[in-house]
Design a protein around this motif. Sequence first.
Motif, PDB file in Angstrom:
ATOM      1  N   GLN A  83    -104.238 -11.726 -16.856  1.00 35.26           N
ATOM      2  CA  GLN A  83    -103.404 -11.193 -17.932  1.00 35.26           C
ATOM      3  C   GLN A  83    -102.101 -11.972 -18.084  1.00 35.26           C
ATOM      4  O   GLN A  83    -101.603 -12.151 -19.199  1.00 35.26           O
ATOM      5  CB  GLN A  83    -103.108  -9.712 -17.682  1.00 35.26           C
ATOM      6  N   ASN A  84    -101.559 -12.473 -16.953  1.00 36.93           N
ATOM      7  CA  ASN A  84    -100.281 -13.173 -17.057  1.00 36.93           C
ATOM      8  C   ASN A  84    -100.419 -14.569 -17.666  1.00 36.93           C
ATOM      9  O   ASN A  84     -99.428 -15.253 -17.891  1.00 36.93           O
ATOM     10  CB  ASN A  84     -99.603 -13.265 -15.686  1.00 36.93           C
ATOM     11  N   GLN A  85    -101.676 -15.013 -17.933  1.00 32.59           N
ATOM     12  CA  GLN A  85    -101.878 -16.311 -18.569  1.00 32.59           C
ATOM     13  C   GLN A  85    -102.084 -16.198 -20.076  1.00 32.59           C
ATOM     14  O   GLN A  85    -102.087 -17.202 -20.786  1.00 32.59           O
ATOM     15  CB  GLN A  85    -103.101 -17.010 -17.960  1.00 32.59           C
ATOM     16  N   LEU A  86    -102.290 -14.989 -20.571  1.00 29.53           N
ATOM     17  CA  LEU A  86    -102.620 -14.820 -21.982  1.00 29.53           C
ATOM     18  C   LEU A  86    -101.526 -15.367 -22.896  1.00 29.53           C
ATOM     19  O   LEU A  86    -101.809 -16.090 -23.861  1.00 29.53           O
ATOM     20  CB  LEU A  86    -102.874 -13.340 -22.288  1.00 29.53           C
ATOM     21  N   ALA A  87    -100.274 -15.024 -22.602  1.00 33.31           N
ATOM     22  CA  ALA A  87     -99.171 -15.462 -23.458  1.00 33.31           C
ATOM     23  C   ALA A  87     -99.032 -16.988 -23.480  1.00 33.31           C
ATOM     24  O   ALA A  87     -98.975 -17.593 -24.561  1.00 33.31           O
ATOM     25  CB  ALA A  87     -97.863 -14.802 -23.034  1.00 33.31           C
ATOM     26  N   PRO A  88     -98.982 -17.669 -22.310  1.00 35.33           N
ATOM     27  CA  PRO A  88     -98.885 -19.136 -22.369  1.00 35.33           C
ATOM     28  C   PRO A  88    -100.110 -19.784 -23.005  1.00 35.33           C
ATOM     29  O   PRO A  88    -100.001 -20.825 -23.653  1.00 35.33           O
ATOM     30  CB  PRO A  88     -98.724 -19.553 -20.897  1.00 35.33           C
ATOM     31  N   MET A  89    -101.285 -19.182 -22.842  1.00 34.10           N
ATOM     32  CA  MET A  89    -102.478 -19.737 -23.479  1.00 34.10           C
ATOM     33  C   MET A  89    -102.379 -19.664 -25.004  1.00 34.10           C
ATOM     34  O   MET A  89    -102.744 -20.594 -25.717  1.00 34.10           O
ATOM     35  CB  MET A  89    -103.726 -19.007 -23.008  1.00 34.10           C
ATOM     36  N   LYS A  90    -101.871 -18.547 -25.511  1.00 39.39           N
ATOM     37  CA  LYS A  90    -101.713 -18.399 -26.950  1.00 39.39           C
ATOM     38  C   LYS A  90    -100.732 -19.426 -27.497  1.00 39.39           C
ATOM     39  O   LYS A  90    -100.897 -19.949 -28.610  1.00 39.39           O
ATOM     40  CB  LYS A  90    -101.260 -16.977 -27.281  1.00 39.39           C
ATOM     41  N   GLU A  91     -99.687 -19.728 -26.715  1.00 38.27           N
ATOM     42  CA  GLU A  91     -98.728 -20.746 -27.149  1.00 38.27           C
ATOM     43  C   GLU A  91     -99.394 -22.114 -27.230  1.00 38.27           C
ATOM     44  O   GLU A  91     -99.142 -22.885 -28.154  1.00 38.27           O
ATOM     45  CB  GLU A  91     -97.544 -20.782 -26.184  1.00 38.27           C
ATOM     46  N   ARG A  92    -100.251 -22.415 -26.263  1.00 38.49           N
ATOM     47  CA  ARG A  92    -100.927 -23.710 -26.278  1.00 38.49           C
ATOM     48  C   ARG A  92    -101.921 -23.801 -27.433  1.00 38.49           C
ATOM     49  O   ARG A  92    -102.151 -24.888 -27.969  1.00 38.49           O
ATOM     50  CB  ARG A  92    -101.638 -23.938 -24.943  1.00 38.49           C
ATOM     51  N   GLU A  93    -102.522 -22.680 -27.776  1.00 37.39           N
ATOM     52  CA  GLU A  93    -103.464 -22.667 -28.898  1.00 37.39           C
ATOM     53  C   GLU A  93    -102.801 -23.150 -30.182  1.00 37.39           C
ATOM     54  O   GLU A  93    -103.414 -23.864 -30.984  1.00 37.39           O
ATOM     55  CB  GLU A  93    -104.006 -21.253 -29.119  1.00 37.39           C
ATOM     56  N   LYS A  94    -101.541 -22.754 -30.378  1.00 41.63           N
ATOM     57  CA  LYS A  94    -100.852 -23.074 -31.630  1.00 41.63           C
ATOM     58  C   LYS A  94    -100.743 -24.580 -31.857  1.00 41.63           C
ATOM     59  O   LYS A  94    -100.747 -25.044 -32.993  1.00 41.63           O
ATOM     60  CB  LYS A  94     -99.454 -22.445 -31.628  1.00 41.63           C
ATOM     61  N   ASN A  95    -100.641 -25.338 -30.773  1.00 44.24           N
ATOM     62  CA  ASN A  95    -100.476 -26.781 -30.892  1.00 44.24           C
ATOM     63  C   ASN A  95    -101.767 -27.550 -30.598  1.00 44.24           C
ATOM     64  O   ASN A  95    -101.753 -28.765 -30.428  1.00 44.24           O
ATOM     65  CB  ASN A  95     -99.374 -27.261 -29.941  1.00 44.24           C
ATOM     66  N   SER A  96    -102.885 -26.831 -30.514  1.00 42.06           N
ATOM     67  CA  SER A  96    -104.143 -27.461 -30.144  1.00 42.06           C
ATOM     68  C   SER A  96    -104.664 -28.376 -31.254  1.00 42.06           C
ATOM     69  O   SER A  96    -104.544 -28.079 -32.443  1.00 42.06           O
ATOM     70  CB  SER A  96    -105.188 -26.389 -29.825  1.00 42.06           C
ATOM     71  N   LEU A  97    -105.259 -29.482 -30.844  1.00 41.64           N
ATOM     72  CA  LEU A  97    -105.918 -30.398 -31.774  1.00 41.64           C
ATOM     73  C   LEU A  97    -107.436 -30.298 -31.657  1.00 41.64           C
ATOM     74  O   LEU A  97    -108.164 -31.139 -32.173  1.00 41.64           O
ATOM     75  CB  LEU A  97    -105.477 -31.838 -31.490  1.00 41.64           C
ATOM     76  N   HIS A  98    -107.902 -29.272 -30.976  1.00 42.59           N
ATOM     77  CA  HIS A  98    -109.337 -29.143 -30.735  1.00 42.59           C
ATOM     78  C   HIS A  98    -110.054 -28.665 -31.993  1.00 42.59           C
ATOM     79  O   HIS A  98    -109.538 -27.837 -32.744  1.00 42.59           O
ATOM     80  CB  HIS A  98    -109.599 -28.157 -29.595  1.00 42.59           C
ATOM     81  N   THR A  99    -111.249 -29.176 -32.198  1.00 45.79           N
ATOM     82  CA  THR A  99    -112.087 -28.802 -33.339  1.00 45.79           C
ATOM     83  C   THR A  99    -113.523 -28.622 -32.860  1.00 45.79           C
ATOM     84  O   THR A  99    -114.016 -29.406 -32.038  1.00 45.79           O
ATOM     85  CB  THR A  99    -112.053 -29.884 -34.441  1.00 45.79           C
TER      86      THR A  99
END
Length: 561
Positions: free
Chosen positions: A284-300
């Motif tokens: 659960q404590n990783q959810l917030a930082p993961m969401k932040e990384r999603e915003k800048n993701s270049l993955h397709t």
Amino acid sequence: MAQKQRIAILKKAHMRGCVLEPDALKAFEGYLKTAQKGVDEVLPDVLGILSETTHGGERITGALMNDALDRYGQNSTSLNNAEAVQVVPLFKVPHVRYSERTKGFIELQGEGPQAILSAAPPAQRVRALHDRFLTIKQRLQRTVNFKKAHHSIYKDQSAAGWEATLATESTDEDRPPLYRLASLEGMPGDLVMTVLARLSRDPGTEDHWLEDDTTRIKVAFEFDIGECYTSGIFFDGVIVVAIGRWQADVFRCTGMGMPPAEARAHSLAALPTYVDFFGLGPPQNQLAPMKEREKNSLHTVFMLTGVCPARAGTLNRLGTLLTKVASQPDVYPPWGLTFVLAGSFMDKAFEYGDTMTCTQDAGDGVGDNHAAFQRYINQVVDRIAHTAPALAEQASFVFIPGPNDPAVGGNMYPRLPFPAGWFEGAAAKLKNVELASNPCRLRYLTREIVFFREDVSAKLLAHSLVPPLKEPGHVTLVKTVADQAHLLPLPPRFASVCAPLEPILRLYPLPDLVVLADRDASWTQVYKDCPFVNPGSFSRSGTFLIYEPSTGGYDLQMVPV
């Protein structure tokens, strides 16, 4: 570190209920120097870890800070590893069950790979159905005002009236819940009641029955069953909300509809504690930082279904797509690409010898089928490697079996991944190959994707008790699988499902994206804030799906035929 910055750190820590002692501050400063990271990048996560392990106002010693920094370093490694589309292994899908006693979900001990090698006992198959029934029941009890629904449904028999009533939120705490079927005995004959039950038809007498976890009763329809229900496919074995009266040992049904699904956010908000329903869920404590990384993701993610090399033009269209993608490394960096390639790779259904191993005796003809499958897979792999070597080296490729393809366990659901031995040649040419089950679950950081390659609509309609409402077929299909919280909600006599592996077919809570890849033309439909998409057949029409995890955006595109 400047004194001004130290004061700022101490203030931020104090706002989170943490009082840093001098040796804790010194440990934090030392970590920043060695990690070469900024304060704003590290401090929020470290304070979050400390908040979970300490009580408000507790003084943070150097030892506590070092422990939190160690955990932060481990979490950072996990985050980096998770920055790729992950296939949830079939045997890692959580088996979560709702408990009416505790009013919450509990995770059960999962079955091992041996589950597919032995037939599940009848009790296990019944338990899987009961698990789904309880999940739908708790969802329904949370969102529907049942007592008000009795009279509203009875007065307004239209489908629109039914939908409006079921959308009404409960506001009166002392109103009764759904009636259990066993409690109907002795009820006044003029009392209108609501029940949640499974509808079935006796193949011998053509009588209809309702059953729940308490008993089974006969039902008679006292309305035009072709008009007075919500949209959906009402197949033999469907779970329904029924309105009616109990008279002469028969439930006189005056209205019937699907138990409405709910948005993912509502399902998660109702959980008292964090539960990973999907698999490979982060702490659960990783959810917030993961969401932040999603915003800048270049993955397709590119999703192609029905990739059948035997059909004319398929390999050329595949080459055209790969060439176009490889020519735009700024838009589609090769390391950030995942290609989901789903069958059927064979143009004709595989003929099984030994269904457990897909082997055969000499002269039975199955060897030719197996050789054809290997040939088709090699053609796809060779086209990728020759057309776009950079993608073959850096991108990820997920292969999913289709209805015509061979699979260990035959035509049982879920279909197991292709054996690794069948892709030995592919592994030498494609550096990142994943073999997934059908259906399969894909995770990218916090994004959850469900992919199912099957003609679900045709299977459900084949066992329909009543004709569907006049609306586009995919609208009916989407509502059915979402409301039933299951990708293939048919009873065991109509669909062979391995009960220990059945949780991968469940749709609760709704994920971020559901891909229902069938043989129909491509379509999209949003239901309860969840996008459902059919990419269409790549071999027939050249259509495919592009998904951007950073935004949750998706787009259907086509390679000209």
